[in-house]
Enzyme design. Structure first.
Site, PDB file in Angstrom:
ATOM      1  CE  LYS A  94      -4.541   0.854   0.659  1.00  0.00           C
ATOM      2  NZ  LYS A  94      -5.713   0.139   0.197  1.00  0.00           N
ATOM      3  N   GLY A 194     -20.273   6.736   5.907  1.00  0.00           N
ATOM      4  CA  GLY A 194     -19.360   7.059   4.800  1.00  0.00           C
ATOM      5  C   GLY A 194     -20.020   6.671   3.494  1.00  0.00           C
ATOM      6  N   GLY A 196     -19.057   7.540   0.288  1.00  0.00           N
ATOM      7  CA  GLY A 196     -18.180   7.907  -0.818  1.00  0.00           C
ATOM      8  C   GLY A 196     -18.403   6.942  -1.970  1.00  0.00           C
ATOM      9  CB  VAL A 198     -17.101   1.673  -1.305  1.00  0.00           C
ATOM     10  CG1 VAL A 198     -17.636   0.274  -1.015  1.00  0.00           C
ATOM     11  CG2 VAL A 198     -15.745   1.586  -1.991  1.00  0.00           C
TER      12      VAL A 198
HETATM   13  P1  NAD Z   1     -14.154   7.743  -0.484  1.00  0.00           P
HETATM   14  O1  NAD Z   1     -13.092   8.710  -0.139  1.00  0.00           O
HETATM   15  O2  NAD Z   1     -14.811   7.821  -1.818  1.00  0.00           O
HETATM   16  O3  NAD Z   1     -15.324   7.857   0.598  1.00  0.00           O
HETATM   17  C1  NAD Z   1     -15.102   7.991   1.947  1.00  0.00           C
HETATM   18  C2  NAD Z   1     -16.296   8.776   2.497  1.00  0.00           C
HETATM   19  O4  NAD Z   1     -16.204   8.789   3.916  1.00  0.00           O
HETATM   20  C3  NAD Z   1     -16.340  10.235   2.028  1.00  0.00           C
HETATM   21  O5  NAD Z   1     -17.629  10.552   1.542  1.00  0.00           O
HETATM   22  C4  NAD Z   1     -15.996  11.012   3.297  1.00  0.00           C
HETATM   23  O6  NAD Z   1     -16.623  12.282   3.350  1.00  0.00           O
HETATM   24  C5  NAD Z   1     -16.538  10.089   4.364  1.00  0.00           C
HETATM   25  N1  NAD Z   1     -15.964  10.286   5.690  1.00  0.00           N
HETATM   26  C6  NAD Z   1     -14.688  10.601   6.029  1.00  0.00           C
HETATM   27  N2  NAD Z   1     -14.572  10.680   7.353  1.00  0.00           N
HETATM   28  C7  NAD Z   1     -15.794  10.387   7.870  1.00  0.00           C
HETATM   29  C8  NAD Z   1     -16.318  10.314   9.195  1.00  0.00           C
HETATM   30  N3  NAD Z   1     -15.571  10.554  10.250  1.00  0.00           N
HETATM   31  N4  NAD Z   1     -17.620   9.983   9.346  1.00  0.00           N
HETATM   32  C9  NAD Z   1     -18.412   9.753   8.272  1.00  0.00           C
HETATM   33  N5  NAD Z   1     -17.972   9.816   7.006  1.00  0.00           N
HETATM   34  C10 NAD Z   1     -16.692  10.142   6.813  1.00  0.00           C
HETATM   35  O7  NAD Z   1     -13.553   6.292  -0.222  1.00  0.00           O
HETATM   36  P2  NAD Z   1     -14.064   4.903  -0.787  1.00  0.00           P
HETATM   37  O8  NAD Z   1     -13.282   4.563  -1.997  1.00  0.00           O
HETATM   38  O9  NAD Z   1     -15.550   4.896  -0.837  1.00  0.00           O
HETATM   39  O10 NAD Z   1     -13.560   3.911   0.357  1.00  0.00           O
HETATM   40  C11 NAD Z   1     -14.237   3.816   1.596  1.00  0.00           C
HETATM   41  C12 NAD Z   1     -13.491   2.846   2.502  1.00  0.00           C
HETATM   42  O11 NAD Z   1     -13.443   1.558   1.901  1.00  0.00           O
HETATM   43  C13 NAD Z   1     -12.030   3.229   2.775  1.00  0.00           C
HETATM   44  O12 NAD Z   1     -11.694   2.855   4.078  1.00  0.00           O
HETATM   45  C14 NAD Z   1     -11.260   2.385   1.780  1.00  0.00           C
HETATM   46  O13 NAD Z   1      -9.943   2.106   2.190  1.00  0.00           O
HETATM   47  C15 NAD Z   1     -12.091   1.127   1.776  1.00  0.00           C
HETATM   48  N6  NAD Z   1     -11.946   0.335   0.549  1.00  0.00           N
HETATM   49  C16 NAD Z   1     -12.243   0.903  -0.658  1.00  0.00           C
HETATM   50  C17 NAD Z   1     -12.111   0.140  -1.813  1.00  0.00           C
HETATM   51  C18 NAD Z   1     -12.455   0.710  -3.164  1.00  0.00           C
HETATM   52  O14 NAD Z   1     -12.597  -0.058  -4.126  1.00  0.00           O
HETATM   53  N7  NAD Z   1     -12.634   2.020  -3.285  1.00  0.00           N
HETATM   54  C19 NAD Z   1     -11.685  -1.196  -1.737  1.00  0.00           C
HETATM   55  C20 NAD Z   1     -11.426  -1.757  -0.476  1.00  0.00           C
HETATM   56  C21 NAD Z   1     -11.562  -0.964   0.655  1.00  0.00           C
END
Ligand code: NAD
Length: 365
Positions: A94, A194, A196, A198
């Protein structure tokens, strides 16, 4: 995305890298610095027994370098077990870039980062994580082949987030089957923390199935958009963990299951996308078990994204991606049943299978 496992002041007292509590025999840790572009990044290569270390790059405004190092150590380790349990021939790695992705991410910085990735000659392969997009990966691709998660227009498998969400949905269903006797989520009260990339895609699956979905995010505008799009409810309270719910889906931060939240949790099932949800895998895993809360291990159910990017290396198509991701349902059922039968935490049950796979490959070589 900070993993507050230990107090930062305590971290500082430990030996800088190899003595850190999050250090777990990582093979290589690379500190990347470029004055001209302002790049400060750390690449963590945890283990390459099963293959090259693949894992996304996260850009986050860490409050200190300690926090960034702690995050990359925990995240890269998590990738080792994620790929191992999913049956992929990949190791765990990572990268983190220190900075605000909204204001400090420039094309020059991303290209320089790509050059650092390239200098590792394929021992580490990057992809997107929080703060990154497929466009960023397309740009990195111009300076190194050691990048996945590139756009479909450029021959990649595209944004992994919808696939990750589908896998989480499958894992959630399996956990619901164990806890409630049915995988049907209609009318189940689900809190998605959250929304975002996902989180939003997960909300779509849940609302299509008729679940009673509540959303929470620090970005209020986004919450309103998602509410209007899917007809879900915004959680306006100040302690989500203590709310009555069937399922809690952490899709934002790591380590939200910690000393402060664990006794408050009212959820009967925990299944979400965030990496490293348990601040302390043993302690909090055990506590969840004692409280009868079914925890679907994060590194098991959020593997859809890595399945998607792995397709770029192995040349399989969307159909195979979906088949493999859907199979997360069966694997989760198997692991949750195994945990019950062997009287261990669900995290431990998943971890042991992953470790066995790594150990046997190591013996063969
Ligand atoms: P992203 O940045 O698109 O979304 C994260 C969301 O969380 C944002 O909308 C942000 O405003 C919100 N957020 C941040 N702090 C917060 C809090 N304290 N309370 C509530 N909401 C909060 O990220 P993503 O790509 O959707 O990934 C989300 C999680 O899943 C991460 O931990 C990431 O490591 C994990 N993940 C993602 C993937 C992928 O394919 N994108 C794969 C495996 C794991």
């Amino acid at each position: 995305m900070v993993t507050e496992v230990v107090n930062l002041n305590d971290l500082k007292k430990l030996a800088p890298v190899f003595g850190q509590s999050s250090f777990d025999n990582h093979e290589q840790i690379v500190f990347c610095n470029d004055k001209d572009t302002g790049l400060k990044a750390i690449i963590g290569i945890h283990n390459t027994v099963l293959g090259p270390a693949l894992g996304g790059t996260r850009m986050w405004n860490y409050s200190s370098e300690w926090e960034a190092l702690n995050d990359v150590l925990r995240l890269s380790r998590g990738m080792t077990f994620k790929s191992a349990i999913t049956g992929l021939n990949l190791g765990g790695g990572k990268a983190v870039i220190i900075g605000d992705s909204k204001t400090q991410k420039t094309p020059e910085l991303m290209l320089r980062f790509g050059e650092f990735v390239h200098s590792l000659n394929g021992r580490y392969i990057t992809a997107e994580d929080v703060g990154m997009t497929t466009e960023d990966m397309d740009l990195v691709r111009t300076v190194t082949p050691y990048v996945t998660g590139i756009s479909e227009e450029n021959g990649g498998a595209g944004n992994p987030s919808p696939i990750t969400a589908y896998g989480v949905f499958m894992g959630m269903k399996a956990a619901a089957k164990i806890k409630f006797g049915s995988e049907i989520l209609e009318d189940r009260v689900v809190y998605v923390e959250g929304i975002g990339h996902v989180g939003e895609a997960l909300v779509e699956h849940l609302s299509n199935e008729g679940a009673n979905v509540f959303i929470s995010d620090i970005n209020h505008e986004r919450m309103e958009q998602v509410r209007d799009k899917y007809g879900v409810q915004i959680y306006n309270g100040d302690n989500l963990y203590a709310e009555q719910m069937d399922i809690y889906a952490p899709c934002a931060l790591g380590a939200t299951i910690n000393d402060e939240t664990i006794d408050l949790l009212q959820a009967k099932v925990i299944a979400g996308a965030a990496n490293n949800q348990l601040a302390d895998e043993q302690k909090h895993g055990m506590k969840l078990r004692e409280r009868g809360i079914v925890y679907a291990p994060d590194f098991l159910i959020n593997a859809g994204g890595i399945i998607n990017v792995y397709a770029e290396l192995e040349n399989y198509g969307k159909q195979e991606i979906m088949r493999k991701t859907e199979n997360i349902f069966n694997t989760t059922l198997e692991i949750l049943n195994k945990a019950e039968a062997s009287d261990v935490t669900t995290h431990q049950a998943a971890f042991e299978i992953a470790q066995t796979r790594i150990d046997s490959r190591k013996k063969e070589s």
